[in-house]
Scaffold this active site. Structure first.
Site, PDB file in Angstrom:
ATOM      1  N   SER A 192      28.917  38.096  33.260  1.00  0.00           N
ATOM      2  CA  SER A 192      27.778  38.981  32.988  1.00  0.00           C
ATOM      3  C   SER A 192      26.985  38.635  31.742  1.00  0.00           C
ATOM      4  O   SER A 192      25.882  39.134  31.567  1.00  0.00           O
ATOM      5  CB  SER A 192      28.259  40.407  32.888  1.00  0.00           C
ATOM      6  OG  SER A 192      28.885  40.611  31.642  1.00  0.00           O
ATOM      7  N   HIS A 209      30.269  42.613  38.425  1.00  0.00           N
ATOM      8  CA  HIS A 209      28.809  42.509  38.267  1.00  0.00           C
ATOM      9  C   HIS A 209      28.107  42.094  39.552  1.00  0.00           C
ATOM     10  O   HIS A 209      26.930  41.740  39.524  1.00  0.00           O
ATOM     11  CB  HIS A 209      28.468  41.561  37.119  1.00  0.00           C
ATOM     12  CG  HIS A 209      28.853  42.159  35.812  1.00  0.00           C
ATOM     13  ND1 HIS A 209      28.041  43.037  35.124  1.00  0.00           N
ATOM     14  CD2 HIS A 209      29.995  42.067  35.099  1.00  0.00           C
ATOM     15  CE1 HIS A 209      28.664  43.434  34.029  1.00  0.00           C
ATOM     16  NE2 HIS A 209      29.848  42.872  33.985  1.00  0.00           N
ATOM     17  N   LYS A 223      28.893  50.327  37.885  1.00  0.00           N
ATOM     18  CA  LYS A 223      27.702  49.503  37.653  1.00  0.00           C
ATOM     19  C   LYS A 223      26.806  49.573  38.892  1.00  0.00           C
ATOM     20  O   LYS A 223      26.036  50.506  39.021  1.00  0.00           O
ATOM     21  CB  LYS A 223      28.139  48.107  37.220  1.00  0.00           C
ATOM     22  CG  LYS A 223      28.764  48.177  35.805  1.00  0.00           C
ATOM     23  CD  LYS A 223      29.462  46.933  35.307  1.00  0.00           C
ATOM     24  CE  LYS A 223      30.122  47.228  33.951  1.00  0.00           C
ATOM     25  NZ  LYS A 223      31.044  46.180  33.510  1.00  0.00           N
TER      26      LYS A 223
HETATM   27  C1  PLP Z   1      32.349  46.301  32.705  1.00  0.00           C
HETATM   28  C2  PLP Z   1      33.379  45.318  33.137  1.00  0.00           C
HETATM   29  C3  PLP Z   1      34.653  45.737  33.539  1.00  0.00           C
HETATM   30  C4  PLP Z   1      35.120  47.143  33.347  1.00  0.00           C
HETATM   31  O1  PLP Z   1      34.594  48.007  34.279  1.00  0.00           O
HETATM   32  P1  PLP Z   1      34.430  49.548  33.900  1.00  0.00           P
HETATM   33  O2  PLP Z   1      34.350  50.237  35.207  1.00  0.00           O
HETATM   34  O3  PLP Z   1      33.198  49.654  33.065  1.00  0.00           O
HETATM   35  O4  PLP Z   1      35.640  49.942  33.109  1.00  0.00           O
HETATM   36  C5  PLP Z   1      35.516  44.811  34.107  1.00  0.00           C
HETATM   37  N1  PLP Z   1      35.162  43.515  34.238  1.00  0.00           N
HETATM   38  C6  PLP Z   1      33.964  43.068  33.815  1.00  0.00           C
HETATM   39  C7  PLP Z   1      33.630  41.632  33.978  1.00  0.00           C
HETATM   40  C8  PLP Z   1      33.043  43.945  33.232  1.00  0.00           C
HETATM   41  O5  PLP Z   1      31.883  43.499  32.774  1.00  0.00           O
END
Ligand code: PLP
Length: 431
Positions: free
Chosen positions: A189, A217, A248
């Site tokens: 990301s 992502h 997300k």
């Molecule tokens: C944001 C993120 C997570 C964690 O996910 P959340 O639901 O926000 O706890 C896991 N892996 C990656 C690559 C992330 O960017």
């Protein structure tokens, strides 16, 4: 021992390194997103535009998703009432898990309270259950995966980012018989680059390894039904465990894995960070389920096309203006600054002078010297928003004497993209 001093000193160190973080006090507007109110001080609020949200498809403000959440809350109440083992398994959660298993073409899925927890819980549990396991972890893996690798008792080796030759070398060294787990992401990301999933799966098969992939992502955003990069590339069935977030692309909260029944059942039964924490509330599960279902359908595909269009338009417009966009094949638009202090100054100026909210991305999230702005255009950013962003960034670049790219590539982009753009909500917002 002066306890207070220890904490003050810790904060001073961060401030000296320009790593101290300040949160903007924002109020998102569900109807006008990406517009929001910035509470600048106690009695001063200003309208701003958010350009760094990970609610990539704006599902967090989608009327159907809001409706599902409010209805489920009215029907089932607000909390879940306990851990899954005590009394936290409510029907909307069971439905959500079935929907997620279907999304990824797996036998089963398991929902956690966050994506962070799902990585920690699953990687550490698999690493401990496999006898004498070797975990091979990509160098740029997210913190939650690193925590999972560290928590397990398994030996670990780091392979260079997306480097198949290095991964193969480590696999060969371990030998065919030893248990091996390859841990990586589909879409990274901060750079926006994409892993060679099929080739990693080929290596896993050749050397008899298991594969674990974070699609955080990409879920909701890629593939004909929003199953992620693996769905787009037709390789979902070649990855043993797919991990995703509901926070997300799906706009709500929670994380999950999708895998075989045996793996899901083992993680469910052995992972302390699943067992001993209260389950996701039914209203959140219902909202997430609605977002997942929506994105599986034609309207979801249209929203994905619009999201890609606005991301590509933003990239091209910024590049054409000579701004140092870091090239990549995804929806992430990183713009290189290369200095922590200037990065912070640029984002402060964007907010104060241009009402644009972008958080600076500094060490340790990215390496020192690669500090950047990470811009995430969404389907509800209009072309006018993009034009304003470009003008504002150019002004900031001049004001802070940041360097422009000498000969920007100008690409004919817009007309072709517009031909694919049918999303009604966008048309309304653009008028
Ligand atoms: C944001 C993120 C997570 C964690 O996910 P959340 O639901 O926000 O706890 C896991 N892996 C990656 C690559 C992330 O960017």
């Amino acid at each position: 021992m002066v306890y207070r001093r220890i904490f003050d000193d810790a904060i001073s160190r961060l401030k000296d390194e320009r790593r101290y973080r300040v949160f903007a006090d924002l109020e998102r507007d569900a109807e006008a997103f990406p517009r929001a109110l910035w509470r600048r001080s106690k009695d001063c609020a200003e309208e701003i535009v958010i350009w760094c949200s990970n609610d990539y498809l704006c599902m967090g403000r989608h009327p159907d998703v809001i409706g599902a959440m409010t209805q489920a809350a009215a029907r089932h109440g607000v909390g879940s009432g306990g851990t899954r083992n005590i009394s936290g398994t409510n029907h909307p959660l069971v439905e959500l898990e079935a929907e997620l298993a279907d999304l990824h073409g797996k036998e089963a899925a398991l929902v956690f309270t966050s994506g962070w927890i799902s990585n920690l819980a699953t990687i550490s549990t698999i690493g401990d259950l496999l006898p004498n396991c070797l975990i091979l972890s990509d160098q740029l893996n997210h913190n939650s995966m690193i925590e999972g690798v560290r928590r397990s008792k398994a030996e670990r080796k780091i392979f260079r980012h997306n480097d198949l030759a290095h991964l193969e070398e480590l696999l060969a060294e371990a030998g065919h018989e030893r248990a091996k787990l390859i841990v990586f992401e589909s879409l990274y990301s901060m750079n926006g680059d994409i892993a060679p999933i099929g080739q990693i799966a080929d290596l896993a098969k050749r050397y008899n390894a298991m594969t674990y992939m974070d699609e955080v992502h990409a879920v909701g955003l890629y593939g004909p039904r929003g199953g992620g990069i693996a769905e787009r590339d037709g390789v979902m069935d070649r990855i043993d465990v797919i991990e995703g977030t509901l926070a997300k692309g799906f706009g709500t909260l929670g994380g999950y894995i999708a895998a075989s029944e045996a793996i899901v059942d083992a993680v469910r039964s052995y992972a302390p960070s699943f067992i001993f924490t209260t389950a996701l509330p039914p209203a959140v599960a219902a909202a997430a389920n609605t977002a997942v279902r929506f994105l599986k359908q034609r309207q979801g595909a249209e929203l994905r096309a619009l999201h890609q269009r606005q991301a590509m338009l933003t990239k091209h417009a910024l590049s054409a203006a000579g701004l140092p966009v870091m090239a990549n094949p995804s929806h992430i638009v990183p713009v290189l600054v290369g200095d922590a202090e200037l990065c912070k100054a640029a984002t402060d100026m964007l907010l104060e002078r241009h009402s644009i909210y972008i958080q600076p991305i500094n060490y340790p999230t990215v390496a020192k010297g690669t500090e950047r702005l990470r811009i995430t255009p969404g389907p509800l950013h209009t072309d006018a928003h993009v034009a304003h962003l470009v003008e504002s960034l150019v002004d900031v670049w001049h004001s802070l004497k940041l360097s422009f790219v000498e000969k920007p590539k100008i690409l004919e982009f817009k007309r072709e993209a517009d031909a694919h753009c049918t999303y009604p909500e966008f048309k309304r917002a653009a008028e």
